[in-house]
Design a protein around this motif. Structure first.
Motif, PDB file in Angstrom:
ATOM      1  N   ARG A  98     -12.039  77.304  51.180  1.00 34.51           N
ATOM      2  CA  ARG A  98     -12.258  77.417  49.732  1.00 34.51           C
ATOM      3  C   ARG A  98     -11.700  76.187  49.013  1.00 34.51           C
ATOM      4  O   ARG A  98     -12.306  75.701  48.055  1.00 34.51           O
ATOM      5  CB  ARG A  98     -11.617  78.705  49.224  1.00 34.51           C
ATOM      6  CG  ARG A  98     -11.680  78.927  47.711  1.00 34.51           C
ATOM      7  CD  ARG A  98     -12.975  78.509  47.070  1.00 34.51           C
ATOM      8  NE  ARG A  98     -14.149  79.236  47.498  1.00 34.51           N
ATOM      9  CZ  ARG A  98     -15.379  78.967  47.078  1.00 34.51           C
ATOM     10  NH1 ARG A  98     -15.586  77.967  46.214  1.00 34.51           N
ATOM     11  NH2 ARG A  98     -16.406  79.635  47.527  1.00 34.51           N
ATOM     12  N   ALA A  99     -10.588  75.660  49.482  1.00 35.90           N
ATOM     13  CA  ALA A  99     -10.040  74.447  48.870  1.00 35.90           C
ATOM     14  C   ALA A  99     -11.003  73.284  49.035  1.00 35.90           C
ATOM     15  O   ALA A  99     -11.207  72.480  48.106  1.00 35.90           O
ATOM     16  CB  ALA A  99      -8.690  74.114  49.492  1.00 35.90           C
ATOM     17  N   GLN A 100     -11.626  73.189  50.211  1.00 39.48           N
ATOM     18  CA  GLN A 100     -12.613  72.127  50.450  1.00 39.48           C
ATOM     19  C   GLN A 100     -13.817  72.301  49.532  1.00 39.48           C
ATOM     20  O   GLN A 100     -14.310  71.335  48.939  1.00 39.48           O
ATOM     21  CB  GLN A 100     -13.069  72.158  51.903  1.00 39.48           C
ATOM     22  CG  GLN A 100     -14.247  71.240  52.207  1.00 39.48           C
ATOM     23  CD  GLN A 100     -14.929  71.575  53.517  1.00 39.48           C
ATOM     24  OE1 GLN A 100     -14.276  71.528  54.560  1.00 39.48           O
ATOM     25  NE2 GLN A 100     -16.219  71.918  53.472  1.00 39.48           N
ATOM     26  N   ALA A 114      -8.591  80.171  53.167  1.00 39.56           N
ATOM     27  CA  ALA A 114      -8.100  79.431  52.008  1.00 39.56           C
ATOM     28  C   ALA A 114      -8.408  77.944  52.121  1.00 39.56           C
ATOM     29  O   ALA A 114      -8.756  77.290  51.130  1.00 39.56           O
ATOM     30  CB  ALA A 114      -6.593  79.652  51.864  1.00 39.56           C
ATOM     31  N   ALA A 115      -8.294  77.374  53.331  1.00 38.70           N
ATOM     32  CA  ALA A 115      -8.548  75.943  53.510  1.00 38.70           C
ATOM     33  C   ALA A 115      -9.995  75.597  53.213  1.00 38.70           C
ATOM     34  O   ALA A 115     -10.297  74.550  52.625  1.00 38.70           O
ATOM     35  CB  ALA A 115      -8.177  75.522  54.930  1.00 38.70           C
ATOM     36  N   ASP A 138     -13.944  73.828  46.645  1.00 44.79           N
ATOM     37  CA  ASP A 138     -13.540  73.532  45.264  1.00 44.79           C
ATOM     38  C   ASP A 138     -13.442  72.027  45.037  1.00 44.79           C
ATOM     39  O   ASP A 138     -13.779  71.524  43.948  1.00 44.79           O
ATOM     40  CB  ASP A 138     -12.207  74.206  44.946  1.00 44.79           C
ATOM     41  CG  ASP A 138     -12.332  75.726  44.843  1.00 44.79           C
ATOM     42  OD1 ASP A 138     -13.476  76.217  44.729  1.00 44.79           O
ATOM     43  OD2 ASP A 138     -11.296  76.411  44.891  1.00 44.79           O
ATOM     44  N   ALA A 139     -12.973  71.301  46.059  1.00 46.76           N
ATOM     45  CA  ALA A 139     -12.894  69.839  45.938  1.00 46.76           C
ATOM     46  C   ALA A 139     -14.294  69.235  45.838  1.00 46.76           C
ATOM     47  O   ALA A 139     -14.524  68.293  45.059  1.00 46.76           O
ATOM     48  CB  ALA A 139     -12.144  69.259  47.136  1.00 46.76           C
TER      49      ALA A 139
END
Length: 530
Positions: A476-478, A473-474, A480-481
Motif C-alpha cells: 500500500r505504501a508503494q 502495508a509495504a 500511495d507513492a
C-alpha cells in the motif's frame, strides 16, 4: 456391473447438480468471457493464470502482480493448490481452469456426502436421497462468486475423518485435510481446524492415558500448518486491518432466511445489505428445514440416538464458530436489533475473518447430517427423504437459475469495454501498467480486461496494482507513492497509465488520450522487457 450401478447413480447425481448450477460451456478452458465481469471469480482466475505464467514453482510468490516486488499468490484470491499442481505442466497461456475446478468441487462434494450418509443410512435409495440433500447445499450454490470457497467438500472430508474413531485418531488424516484446506482457502482451514480440535479434545477426554500420543500428533499437525502458512506467505505479512468484522455476519434467522429475495420459491429473503445477505447466507432450504423438524420429532418420540456420531465433542468448537459468525451485530428479519460492544483487542483479532458468516457452514452440515441420519432410520425413510428433496429442489430452483445465468456469457466476447484494436499494441509496448487510483471498486470491467490483456500478452506485462484479499502495508505504501508521483505530474515514460476516475493532473492534461472512453497515457519510450 451390479456393484458399479450405485457409483454410476452418484456420478449422475453430481453431473446433474453441476449442469443445473453452471453452464457446461465453462468447462472449455478457452472460454474466459464468463469470468471477466468484475467479479471475484475473475480475480481468482487472473491471479492463478498470472502465477502459472510467471511464478517460480514450487514457490508461491507472483512477481507479475503488484510489480515490481510482487506478492503471494494466495492474496490474489487465487488457488495456490491448483497453482502447485498445474505449474509443472505448462498450460497454454490464457487457459482457464475455474470451470473444471467447480466441476471437481461438485464431484468431491457428492463423494464425501455419500461417504457420510451411507455410514448412518443403510437403505440404498434412502442413502441416495439423503446424499442429494446433504450435497445440494444452498450455501454452496450461492458461493459461485468465490470459487475457492466452493470447496465445501473439505468440510465434509473433515467430518468424514472425525466421525470414524480410527481415522480421527491418526494425525496423518488431519494433516492431509488441513494441509489441503489451507492451500485452498484460509476460511476452509479454520472450519476444518475446528473439527480437528474437537477430535483432539475428544481423545484427551475419552482416553487420557494416551495423551502423549494425542499431543504429539496434534503438535505435528500444528507444525505442518505453520510451515504451509509460511510457504503461502502469511507469516510476517503485516496486512492492513480492514476494520470490517461484523459487517458480513450471519443473521439470527439465517437458517430459514435466504437473504436474497430471489433465492427461494417459498420463503422471503430479508437482509440489511446485499453483501451481508451474501456473506452471511446459511439458508437451509425449505426441504431440509422440513426434514429437521421431522427428525427432531422422530428423535423425541422414538428416543433416537446416533451413537457413532459424537456430536457432543463438536459443541465447544461449534459454539465458538457460531458466536464469531453471528458477530457483534444481531440481525433479525433484515434489521439490526442489537449490537454488542467489543473490546478493540477482540475486534482487531477477529479482523482476518471479516466475512464471519461463513464460519457457520460446518455447523449447518452437521445439523443436516444428523437430520438425514435420524430420518434414514424411520420406517418409510425413502418417502420422507424423497419428499424433503422434492421440496428442497422446488424451493431452490430460483437460486439455481439465477446462479447458472452468471456463467453463460451472452455473446462470448472476452473484451466488452476495451474493444479498440489499439489496446494490444499499447499493452505490449509498456514496461508495466499503472491503474490510477489503485482501488478495487472503480471501473472493474476495464481493469479486469486490461489485466487479462497484460497477463496473456505475447510478453507478459507486469501490473503495479491488482486486487488483494489482504493488502500488505509495504505494498500500500508503494501504491500511495505511485499515486503521489502521478498527481504531481511525474510519470515513467515506459508505463501505460490508465486513469479510472478521469481526474487528470493539470501537468499531464496534454498527454491524455481517450480509448473506448478510458483516459490513458501511452508509453512514449519502448519497453526494455525481454
Amino acid at each position: 456391473m451390479r456393484r458399479a450401478i450405485p457409483s454410476l447413480a452418484y456420478l449422475a447425481l453430481a453431473l446433474a447438480m453441476f449442469a443445473a448450477w453452471m453452464h457446461p460451456a465453462i468447462l472449455d478452458p478457452r472460454n474466459v468471457a464468463w469470468l471477466l465481469d468484475g467479479s471475484d471469480r475473475g480475480q481468482n482466475s487472473m491471479g492463478l493464470i498470472a502465477y502459472l505464467r510467471s511464478g517460480t514453482w514450487p514457490g508461491l510468490h507472483d512477481p507479475l502482480l503488484m510489480a515490481p516486488d510482487g506478492f503471494p499468490v494466495a492474496l490474489t484470491d487465487s488457488n495456490p493448490l491448483l497453482g502447485l499442481l498445474l505449474k509443472p505442466f505448462g498450460l497454454p497461456v490464457g487457459w482457464q481452469v475455474t470451470g473444471p475446478w467447480l466441476l471437481a468441487c461438485v464431484l468431491l462434494q457428492v463423494a464425501f456426502a455419500r461417504a457420510l450418509v451411507t455410514r448412518y443410512v443403510a437403505d440404498p435409495l434412502a442413502a441416495f436421497l439423503g446424499t442429494a440433500l446433504l450435497a445440494i447445499s444452498p450455501a454452496l450454490i450461492a458461493r459461485y462468486g468465490h470459487v475457492n470457497l466452493c470447496a465445501h467438500w473439505l468440510i465434509l472430508w473433515a467430518l468424514w475423518v472425525f466421525v470414524d474413531p480410527e481415522r480421527s485418531r491418526r494425525a496423518g488424516w488431519w494433516a492431509a485435510v488441513l494441509g489441503v484446506a489451507l492451500l485452498v482457502h484460509p476460511y476452509l482451514a479454520v472450519m476444518a481446524a475446528a473439527i480437528w480440535a474437537s477430535a483432539v479434545l475428544r481423545w484427551l477426554a475419552v482416553e487420557p492415558e494416551t495423551w502423549r500420543r494425542t499431543a504429539v500428533g496434534a503438535l505435528a499437525v500444528a507444525v505442518l500448518l505453520a510451515g504451509i502458512a509460511w510457504w503461502l506467505g502469511f507469516v510476517g505479512l503485516d496486512a492492513l486491518p480492514t476494520g470490517s468484522y461484523g459487517q458480513f455476519g450471519m443473521a439470527l434467522d439465517a437458517l430459514w432466511n435466504p437473504g436474497n429475495p430471489d433465492y427461494s420459491a417459498l420463503l422471503p429473503g430479508l437482509t440489511t445489505t446485499a453483501a451481508q445477505g451474501f456473506e452471511g447466507l446459511n439458508y437451509f432450504g425449505a426441504g431440509l428445514l422440513l426434514l429437521v423438524v421431522v427428525a427432531i420429532g422422530a428423535a423425541v418420540m422414538r428416543r433416537e440416538r446416533i451413537a457413532d456420531l459424537p456430536l457432543v465433542w463438536l459443541l465447544p468448537a461449534f459454539l465458538a464458530l457460531t458466536a464469531i459468525a453471528v458477530g457483534p451485530h444481531l440481525v433479525w428479519r433484515g434489521q439490526i436489533v442489537a449490537s454488542l460492544p467489543l473490546p478493540d483487542q477482540v475486534r482487531d483479532a477477529l479482523d482476518p475473518v471479516r466475512a464471519a458468516g461463513r464460519l457457520f457452514w460446518p455447523v449447518g452440515y452437521v445439523i443436516a447430517l444428523a437430520a438425514i441420519a435420524v430420518a434414514g432410520r424411520l420406517p418409510r425413510a425413502s418417502l420422507v427423504l424423497g419428499v424433503a428433496l422434492a421440496v428442497q429442489l422446488f424451493d431452490l430452483a430460483p437460486m439455481v437459475a439465477a446462479v447458472r445465468a452468471t456463467s453463460a456469457s451472452v455473446d462470448n466476447a472476452v473484451y466488452r469495454r476495451t474493444r479498440n484494436p489499439a489496446w494490444p499494441a499499447l499493452v505490449e509496448r509498456a514496461s508495466s501498467i499503472e491503474f490510477e487510483p489503485a482501488t478495487p471498486y472503480l471501473e472493474q470491467a476495464v481493469r479486469d480486461e486490461l489485466t487479462w490483456r497484460a497477463i496473456t500478452a505475447k510478453r507478459a506485462v507486469p501490473l503495479r496494482y491488482f486486487y488483494a484479499s489482504r493488502e500488505p502495508a509495504a505494498i500500500r505504501a508503494q501504491l500511495d507513492a505511485d499515486t503521489a508521483a502521478f498527481r504531481a505530474g511525474r510519470i515513467d515514460p515506459t508505463r501505460l497509465y490508465v486513469v479510472l476516475d478521469k481526474k487528470i493532473p493539470l501537468a499531464l492534461m496534454n498527454r491524455i488520450q481517450l480509448i473506448d472512453g478510458v483516459a490513458v497515457i501511452a508509453p512514449v519510450s519502448p519497453s526494455l522487457r525481454k
